[in-house]
Write an enzyme that holds these catalytic residues in place. Structure first.
Site, PDB file in Angstrom:
ATOM      1  N   ASN A   1      33.019  44.707  48.319  1.00 41.37           N
ATOM      2  CA  ASN A   1      31.932  45.679  48.472  1.00 41.37           C
ATOM      3  C   ASN A   1      31.511  46.168  47.087  1.00 41.37           C
ATOM      4  O   ASN A   1      32.164  45.853  46.094  1.00 41.37           O
ATOM      5  CB  ASN A   1      32.349  46.804  49.437  1.00 41.37           C
ATOM      6  CG  ASN A   1      33.490  47.631  48.900  1.00 41.37           C
ATOM      7  OD1 ASN A   1      33.565  47.888  47.695  1.00 41.37           O
ATOM      8  ND2 ASN A   1      34.390  48.037  49.778  1.00 41.37           N
TER       9      ASN A   1
ATOM     10  N   HIS B   1      43.005  41.606  41.897  1.00 39.96           N
ATOM     11  CA  HIS B   1      42.139  42.719  42.321  1.00 39.96           C
ATOM     12  C   HIS B   1      42.165  42.832  43.837  1.00 39.96           C
ATOM     13  O   HIS B   1      41.840  41.895  44.529  1.00 39.96           O
ATOM     14  CB  HIS B   1      40.712  42.486  41.812  1.00 39.96           C
ATOM     15  CG  HIS B   1      40.658  42.528  40.315  1.00 39.96           C
ATOM     16  ND1 HIS B   1      40.343  43.669  39.619  1.00 39.96           N
ATOM     17  CD2 HIS B   1      40.946  41.579  39.396  1.00 39.96           C
ATOM     18  CE1 HIS B   1      40.433  43.414  38.317  1.00 39.96           C
ATOM     19  NE2 HIS B   1      40.784  42.151  38.158  1.00 39.96           N
ATOM     20  N   ARG B   2      42.547  43.994  44.331  1.00 40.61           N
ATOM     21  CA  ARG B   2      42.717  44.154  45.784  1.00 40.61           C
ATOM     22  C   ARG B   2      41.969  45.349  46.304  1.00 40.61           C
ATOM     23  O   ARG B   2      41.414  45.320  47.372  1.00 40.61           O
ATOM     24  CB  ARG B   2      44.194  44.317  46.194  1.00 40.61           C
ATOM     25  CG  ARG B   2      45.143  44.021  45.079  1.00 40.61           C
ATOM     26  CD  ARG B   2      46.311  44.871  44.913  1.00 40.61           C
ATOM     27  NE  ARG B   2      45.987  45.739  43.787  1.00 40.61           N
ATOM     28  CZ  ARG B   2      46.769  46.649  43.311  1.00 40.61           C
ATOM     29  NH1 ARG B   2      47.945  46.839  43.842  1.00 40.61           N
ATOM     30  NH2 ARG B   2      46.373  47.408  42.310  1.00 40.61           N
TER      31      ARG B   2
ATOM     32  N   GLU C   1      40.642  30.213  49.406  1.00 43.05           N
ATOM     33  CA  GLU C   1      40.662  29.220  48.336  1.00 43.05           C
ATOM     34  C   GLU C   1      41.034  27.843  48.880  1.00 43.05           C
ATOM     35  O   GLU C   1      41.775  27.726  49.870  1.00 43.05           O
ATOM     36  CB  GLU C   1      41.697  29.661  47.275  1.00 43.05           C
ATOM     37  CG  GLU C   1      41.677  28.760  46.062  1.00 43.05           C
ATOM     38  CD  GLU C   1      42.718  29.135  45.013  1.00 43.05           C
ATOM     39  OE1 GLU C   1      43.316  30.223  45.108  1.00 43.05           O
ATOM     40  OE2 GLU C   1      42.931  28.311  44.115  1.00 43.05           O
TER      41      GLU C   1
ATOM     42  N   ARG D   1      47.553  21.802  49.933  1.00 42.25           N
ATOM     43  CA  ARG D   1      48.390  21.212  50.988  1.00 42.25           C
ATOM     44  C   ARG D   1      47.532  20.331  51.876  1.00 42.25           C
ATOM     45  O   ARG D   1      47.948  19.296  52.363  1.00 42.25           O
ATOM     46  CB  ARG D   1      48.980  22.294  51.901  1.00 42.25           C
ATOM     47  CG  ARG D   1      50.106  23.069  51.322  1.00 42.25           C
ATOM     48  CD  ARG D   1      50.702  23.974  52.400  1.00 42.25           C
ATOM     49  NE  ARG D   1      51.606  23.254  53.286  1.00 42.25           N
ATOM     50  CZ  ARG D   1      52.094  23.773  54.408  1.00 42.25           C
ATOM     51  NH1 ARG D   1      51.772  24.984  54.790  1.00 42.25           N
ATOM     52  NH2 ARG D   1      52.915  23.061  55.151  1.00 42.25           N
TER      53      ARG D   1
ATOM     54  N   SER E   1      33.606  56.451  48.402  1.00 41.14           N
ATOM     55  CA  SER E   1      33.475  55.784  49.709  1.00 41.14           C
ATOM     56  C   SER E   1      32.046  55.359  50.064  1.00 41.14           C
ATOM     57  O   SER E   1      31.881  54.306  50.694  1.00 41.14           O
ATOM     58  CB  SER E   1      34.101  56.632  50.823  1.00 41.14           C
ATOM     59  OG  SER E   1      33.653  57.958  50.736  1.00 41.14           O
TER      60      SER E   1
ATOM     61  N   ARG F   1      51.472  18.564  43.997  1.00 45.88           N
ATOM     62  CA  ARG F   1      50.649  19.440  43.148  1.00 45.88           C
ATOM     63  C   ARG F   1      51.458  20.152  42.064  1.00 45.88           C
ATOM     64  O   ARG F   1      50.876  20.721  41.136  1.00 45.88           O
ATOM     65  CB  ARG F   1      49.920  20.476  43.992  1.00 45.88           C
ATOM     66  CG  ARG F   1      50.882  21.471  44.632  1.00 45.88           C
ATOM     67  CD  ARG F   1      50.161  22.651  45.209  1.00 45.88           C
ATOM     68  NE  ARG F   1      50.902  23.235  46.316  1.00 45.88           N
ATOM     69  CZ  ARG F   1      50.388  24.160  47.105  1.00 45.88           C
ATOM     70  NH1 ARG F   1      49.163  24.553  46.941  1.00 45.88           N
ATOM     71  NH2 ARG F   1      51.099  24.669  48.080  1.00 45.88           N
TER      72      ARG F   1
ATOM     73  N   GLU G   1      43.989  35.429  37.811  1.00 50.47           N
ATOM     74  CA  GLU G   1      43.598  36.750  37.295  1.00 50.47           C
ATOM     75  C   GLU G   1      42.762  37.496  38.335  1.00 50.47           C
ATOM     76  O   GLU G   1      42.955  38.678  38.586  1.00 50.47           O
ATOM     77  CB  GLU G   1      42.801  36.576  36.004  1.00 50.47           C
ATOM     78  CG  GLU G   1      43.652  36.021  34.882  1.00 50.47           C
ATOM     79  CD  GLU G   1      42.872  35.763  33.595  1.00 50.47           C
ATOM     80  OE1 GLU G   1      43.512  35.575  32.567  1.00 50.47           O
ATOM     81  OE2 GLU G   1      41.630  35.746  33.617  1.00 50.47           O
TER      82      GLU G   1
ATOM     83  N   ARG H   1      37.117  43.421  33.951  1.00 54.37           N
ATOM     84  CA  ARG H   1      36.952  42.007  33.593  1.00 54.37           C
ATOM     85  C   ARG H   1      35.721  41.748  32.737  1.00 54.37           C
ATOM     86  O   ARG H   1      35.269  40.614  32.631  1.00 54.37           O
ATOM     87  CB  ARG H   1      36.943  41.145  34.856  1.00 54.37           C
ATOM     88  CG  ARG H   1      38.225  41.232  35.661  1.00 54.37           C
ATOM     89  CD  ARG H   1      39.448  40.801  34.876  1.00 54.37           C
ATOM     90  NE  ARG H   1      40.669  40.880  35.699  1.00 54.37           N
ATOM     91  CZ  ARG H   1      41.859  40.507  35.277  1.00 54.37           C
ATOM     92  NH1 ARG H   1      42.052  40.047  34.062  1.00 54.37           N
ATOM     93  NH2 ARG H   1      42.918  40.616  36.069  1.00 54.37           N
TER      94      ARG H   1
END
Ligand SMILES: Cc1cc2nc3c(=O)[nH]c(=O)nc-3n(C[C@H](O)[C@H](O)[C@H](O)COP(=O)(O)OP(=O)(O)OC[C@H]3O[C@@H](n4cnc5c(N)ncnc54)[C@H](O)[C@@H]3O)c2cc1C
Length: 248
Positions: free
Chosen positions: A192, A85-86, A100, A104, A61, A176, A81, A203
């Site tokens: 962070n 990652h979350r 992003e 549309r 933390s 698209r 890819e 990665r």
């Protein structure tokens, strides 16, 4: 409109806050109970030792204080890819934030990815599914791969323009559908230091890492830019993470 191609994957720092000092101040509130000294360069053995111990013992933390924002321009397959990652924090609040370009609300630009000549991409005899290793293509093969990609990009772009234009006038969000994952997109990413270290563990490919990962070449080249930002902004945390086998 002619299509354009590039091999460049762009990752640029927009801004950041915190640093090793913030990790240390946050960790020391545990035993001190008072506010830390704030922004400063970290030089003392005790502070550097603390960072090493935090990483080694996976006290994660303190590394969630501080943050970094960067801009990425890359083919869409890299984004797919990246966005896996979350990092779940308390109450499942996502930690990596992404914004992003929308297909549309904006017509995409005719910019497509071509692998550079030094990008290994030919399957080897000893190819393994979860540990893929490739050889570079010889010049004739490389020409063939690139011209096949260009032909299919051109066809896709023409179809996109056809659907968007008169008389089709199809909604951009449907037009698209014909575009390939080699088209470029762009995003802002914030994370962070902890989420960045987790991302880099997976990665980047480092044979000496405690857990060796086999990421795709393109996301690794993006990750290497991000790694530089961690090294610059959090030099001692970065070293501690490397010492621990690039794992936290
Ligand atoms: C080489 C490679 C190949 C891959 N191939 C595929 C593929 O073919 N298809 C595919 O779909 N994905 C694929 N992935 C994505 C992979 O499965 C992970 O989803 C992705 O790398 C994110 O990893 P992570 O969960 O550790 O990262 P993060 O989401 O950043 O999570 C970091 C840490 O937090 C923990 N965490 C995050 N969220 C939660 C939660 N909700 N609950 C509990 N713990 C949580 C994670 O376990 C992890 O320890 C691939 C990844 C790599 C590196």
């Amino acid at each position: 409109v002619e299509i354009q191609t590039t091999s460049e994957i762009q990752v640029e720092e927009i801004g950041g806050y915190g640093g090793d000092w913030l990790v240390i101040d946050a960790a020391r509130v545990s035993s001190r109970g008072t506010q830390g000294t704030g922004p400063r360069e970290i030089t003392s053995k005790a502070d550097i030792g603390l960072l090493n111990a935090l990483v080694r013992q996976r006290h994660t933390s303190p590394f969630q204080h501080g943050g970094l924002t960067f801009y990425v321009a890359a083919p869409i397959f890299v984004f797919r890819e990246w966005r896996t990652h979350r990092i779940a924090m308390v109450q499942s609040v996502d930690d990596f934030a992404y914004n992003e370009t929308s297909a549309r609300y904006k017509q995409l630009e005719p910019l497509f990815y071509l692998p550079p000549a030094d990008r290994p991409m030919m399957k080897r005899e000893d190819h393994k599914a979860m540990r893929p290793v490739y050889d570079v293509a010889d010049p004739a093969k490389l020409d063939d791969i690139r011209s096949t990609l260009i032909r299919s990009y051109e066809y896709a772009w023409k179809s996109y323009q056809y659907l968007l234009g008169e008389p089709s006038s199809v909604a951009p969000e449907i037009a698209r559908c014909v575009l390939p994952v080699g088209i470029y997109s762009s995003m802002y990413v914030s994370c962070n230091p902890l989420s960045l270290m987790k991302f880099l563990s997976l990665r980047t490919h480092e044979p000496e890492a405690a857990f060796v990962s086999y990421p795709q070449w393109e996301i690794e080249s993006a990750a290497r830019f991000a790694e530089k930002m961690l090294e610059t902004g959090w030099p001692h945390s970065y070293n501690a993470w490397k010492l621990a086998g690039r794992v936290i």
